[in-house]
Motif scaffolding. Structure first.
Motif, PDB file in Angstrom:
ATOM      1  N   GLY A   1     -12.909  -4.077   4.186  1.00  0.00           N
ATOM      2  CA  GLY A   1     -12.357  -5.421   4.230  1.00  0.00           C
ATOM      3  C   GLY A   1     -13.354  -6.459   3.791  1.00  0.00           C
ATOM      4  O   GLY A   1     -14.386  -6.135   3.187  1.00  0.00           O
ATOM      5  N   VAL A   2     -13.011  -7.707   4.093  1.00  0.00           N
ATOM      6  CA  VAL A   2     -13.879  -8.822   3.717  1.00  0.00           C
ATOM      7  C   VAL A   2     -14.000  -9.816   4.866  1.00  0.00           C
ATOM      8  O   VAL A   2     -13.092  -9.946   5.683  1.00  0.00           O
ATOM      9  CB  VAL A   2     -13.371  -9.573   2.460  1.00  0.00           C
ATOM     10  CG1 VAL A   2     -13.413  -8.684   1.231  1.00  0.00           C
ATOM     11  CG2 VAL A   2     -11.983 -10.146   2.663  1.00  0.00           C
TER      12      VAL A   2
ATOM     13  N   GLN B   1      -3.664  -7.288  -3.010  1.00  0.00           N
ATOM     14  CA  GLN B   1      -2.453  -6.801  -3.677  1.00  0.00           C
ATOM     15  C   GLN B   1      -2.070  -5.417  -3.178  1.00  0.00           C
ATOM     16  O   GLN B   1      -2.930  -4.579  -2.897  1.00  0.00           O
ATOM     17  CB  GLN B   1      -2.709  -6.739  -5.177  1.00  0.00           C
ATOM     18  CG  GLN B   1      -1.520  -6.316  -6.001  1.00  0.00           C
ATOM     19  CD  GLN B   1      -1.849  -6.309  -7.482  1.00  0.00           C
ATOM     20  OE1 GLN B   1      -2.867  -5.774  -7.896  1.00  0.00           O
ATOM     21  NE2 GLN B   1      -0.991  -6.911  -8.274  1.00  0.00           N
ATOM     22  N   LEU B   2      -0.765  -5.208  -3.094  1.00  0.00           N
ATOM     23  CA  LEU B   2      -0.198  -3.888  -2.813  1.00  0.00           C
ATOM     24  C   LEU B   2       0.934  -3.676  -3.801  1.00  0.00           C
ATOM     25  O   LEU B   2       1.823  -4.525  -3.919  1.00  0.00           O
ATOM     26  CB  LEU B   2       0.329  -3.804  -1.378  1.00  0.00           C
ATOM     27  CG  LEU B   2       0.891  -2.450  -0.960  1.00  0.00           C
ATOM     28  CD1 LEU B   2      -0.218  -1.392  -0.900  1.00  0.00           C
ATOM     29  CD2 LEU B   2       1.604  -2.550   0.378  1.00  0.00           C
ATOM     30  N   LYS B   3       0.890  -2.543  -4.512  1.00  0.00           N
ATOM     31  CA  LYS B   3       1.924  -2.208  -5.495  1.00  0.00           C
ATOM     32  C   LYS B   3       2.576  -0.888  -5.120  1.00  0.00           C
ATOM     33  O   LYS B   3       2.005  -0.086  -4.400  1.00  0.00           O
ATOM     34  CB  LYS B   3       1.295  -2.021  -6.889  1.00  0.00           C
ATOM     35  CG  LYS B   3       0.774  -3.242  -7.537  1.00  0.00           C
ATOM     36  CD  LYS B   3       0.225  -2.853  -8.899  1.00  0.00           C
ATOM     37  CE  LYS B   3      -0.069  -4.036  -9.750  1.00  0.00           C
ATOM     38  NZ  LYS B   3      -0.519  -3.622 -11.096  1.00  0.00           N
TER      39      LYS B   3
ATOM     40  N   ALA C   1      -3.801  -5.192   5.190  1.00  0.00           N
ATOM     41  CA  ALA C   1      -4.123  -6.585   4.838  1.00  0.00           C
ATOM     42  C   ALA C   1      -4.061  -7.472   6.084  1.00  0.00           C
ATOM     43  O   ALA C   1      -3.515  -8.565   6.063  1.00  0.00           O
ATOM     44  CB  ALA C   1      -3.197  -7.102   3.741  1.00  0.00           C
ATOM     45  N   THR C   2      -4.622  -6.968   7.168  1.00  0.00           N
ATOM     46  CA  THR C   2      -4.500  -7.649   8.452  1.00  0.00           C
ATOM     47  C   THR C   2      -5.667  -8.585   8.704  1.00  0.00           C
ATOM     48  O   THR C   2      -6.825  -8.153   8.728  1.00  0.00           O
ATOM     49  CB  THR C   2      -4.403  -6.626   9.604  1.00  0.00           C
ATOM     50  OG1 THR C   2      -3.340  -5.714   9.320  1.00  0.00           O
ATOM     51  CG2 THR C   2      -4.143  -7.322  10.926  1.00  0.00           C
TER      52      THR C   2
ATOM     53  N   TRP D   1      -4.716  -2.113   0.964  1.00  0.00           N
ATOM     54  CA  TRP D   1      -4.502  -3.098  -0.078  1.00  0.00           C
ATOM     55  C   TRP D   1      -5.750  -3.187  -0.955  1.00  0.00           C
ATOM     56  O   TRP D   1      -6.819  -2.716  -0.580  1.00  0.00           O
ATOM     57  CB  TRP D   1      -4.206  -4.455   0.539  1.00  0.00           C
ATOM     58  CG  TRP D   1      -2.877  -4.539   1.237  1.00  0.00           C
ATOM     59  CD1 TRP D   1      -2.419  -3.735   2.242  1.00  0.00           C
ATOM     60  CD2 TRP D   1      -1.847  -5.476   0.981  1.00  0.00           C
ATOM     61  NE1 TRP D   1      -1.157  -4.118   2.627  1.00  0.00           N
ATOM     62  CE2 TRP D   1      -0.781  -5.192   1.872  1.00  0.00           C
ATOM     63  CE3 TRP D   1      -1.719  -6.544   0.103  1.00  0.00           C
ATOM     64  CZ2 TRP D   1       0.381  -5.929   1.892  1.00  0.00           C
ATOM     65  CZ3 TRP D   1      -0.554  -7.279   0.125  1.00  0.00           C
ATOM     66  CH2 TRP D   1       0.490  -6.975   1.003  1.00  0.00           C
ATOM     67  N   THR D   2      -5.593  -3.821  -2.109  1.00  0.00           N
ATOM     68  CA  THR D   2      -6.698  -3.981  -3.051  1.00  0.00           C
ATOM     69  C   THR D   2      -7.143  -5.435  -3.093  1.00  0.00           C
ATOM     70  O   THR D   2      -6.302  -6.337  -3.181  1.00  0.00           O
ATOM     71  CB  THR D   2      -6.235  -3.558  -4.475  1.00  0.00           C
ATOM     72  OG1 THR D   2      -5.772  -2.212  -4.420  1.00  0.00           O
ATOM     73  CG2 THR D   2      -7.361  -3.683  -5.472  1.00  0.00           C
ATOM     74  N   LEU D   3      -8.436  -5.643  -3.035  1.00  0.00           N
ATOM     75  CA  LEU D   3      -9.000  -6.975  -3.227  1.00  0.00           C
ATOM     76  C   LEU D   3      -8.984  -7.261  -4.721  1.00  0.00           C
ATOM     77  O   LEU D   3      -9.626  -6.556  -5.493  1.00  0.00           O
ATOM     78  CB  LEU D   3     -10.430  -7.029  -2.685  1.00  0.00           C
ATOM     79  CG  LEU D   3     -11.227  -8.298  -2.950  1.00  0.00           C
ATOM     80  CD1 LEU D   3     -10.610  -9.492  -2.240  1.00  0.00           C
ATOM     81  CD2 LEU D   3     -12.682  -8.099  -2.523  1.00  0.00           C
ATOM     82  N   VAL D   4      -8.203  -8.269  -5.153  1.00  0.00           N
ATOM     83  CA  VAL D   4      -8.091  -8.544  -6.590  1.00  0.00           C
ATOM     84  C   VAL D   4      -8.892  -9.756  -7.040  1.00  0.00           C
ATOM     85  O   VAL D   4      -9.300  -9.822  -8.192  1.00  0.00           O
ATOM     86  CB  VAL D   4      -6.620  -8.680  -7.054  1.00  0.00           C
ATOM     87  CG1 VAL D   4      -5.913  -7.342  -6.975  1.00  0.00           C
ATOM     88  CG2 VAL D   4      -5.866  -9.725  -6.292  1.00  0.00           C
ATOM     89  N   SER D   5      -9.117 -10.707  -6.140  1.00  0.00           N
ATOM     90  CA  SER D   5      -9.915 -11.861  -6.548  1.00  0.00           C
ATOM     91  C   SER D   5     -10.352 -12.672  -5.337  1.00  0.00           C
ATOM     92  O   SER D   5      -9.766 -12.581  -4.264  1.00  0.00           O
ATOM     93  CB  SER D   5      -9.129 -12.768  -7.506  1.00  0.00           C
ATOM     94  OG  SER D   5      -8.027 -13.355  -6.846  1.00  0.00           O
TER      95      SER D   5
END
Length: 142
Positions: free
Chosen positions: A16-17, A105-107, A34-35, A88-92
């Motif tokens: 996470g971040v 993002q989640l796809k 993404a919590t 989830w993915t950290l995109v920006s």
């Protein structure tokens, strides 16, 4: 650095971040589900996180700001959907005038398309932190 990644115990993946804003504000977000698990503002923790919360990806986080998708409650899918049990993915991430914004993002993938909800989708979750506010926005595309 306003956005700092934290890693799994073995260091093999990003867990996470932590977003650091002005005046000591901060947010902690796990990529699993993404919590948002912590929001500190004015020197105080503003979110509840259960002492029973599992933060190892073994089950949905108990507390914080959960995401529910594509269903709420029980049904054909896991309770409250699968978005809260996916990584989830950290995109920006970027700084802006008064704060910091992060996009996750989640796809759809083979697992979701093979589930009882076999639809293409793209979820974008925006977390925006300032010294005194936390804003979250989820956008859905199919």
């Amino acid at each position: 650095m306003p956005v700092e990644k934290f890693y799994s115990a073995d260091g093999s993946s990003i867990d996470g971040v932590v977003i650091t804003g002005l005046q000591g504000s901060s947010v902690k977000v796990y990529l699993y589900g993404a919590t948002v698990t912590s929001w500190v503002c004015g020197g105080k923790e503003r979110l509840f996180l259960s002492k029973l919360a599992k933060l190892d990806g073994s089950k949905p986080v108990r507390g914080g700001i959960p995401l529910v998708f594509p269903q709420f409650g029980p049904g054909d899918l896991p309770q409250h959907g699968f978005a809260r049990t996916r990584k989830w993915t950290l995109v920006s991430s970027a700084e802006h005038g008064q704060g910091v914004v992060v996009n996750l993002q989640l796809k759809d993938n083979e697992d979701t398309l093979a589930s009882k909800w076999p639809h293409k989708f793209n979820l974008l979750y925006t977390i925006d932190l300032t010294a005194t506010t936390l804003s979250t926005i989820i956008k859905y595309e199919n």
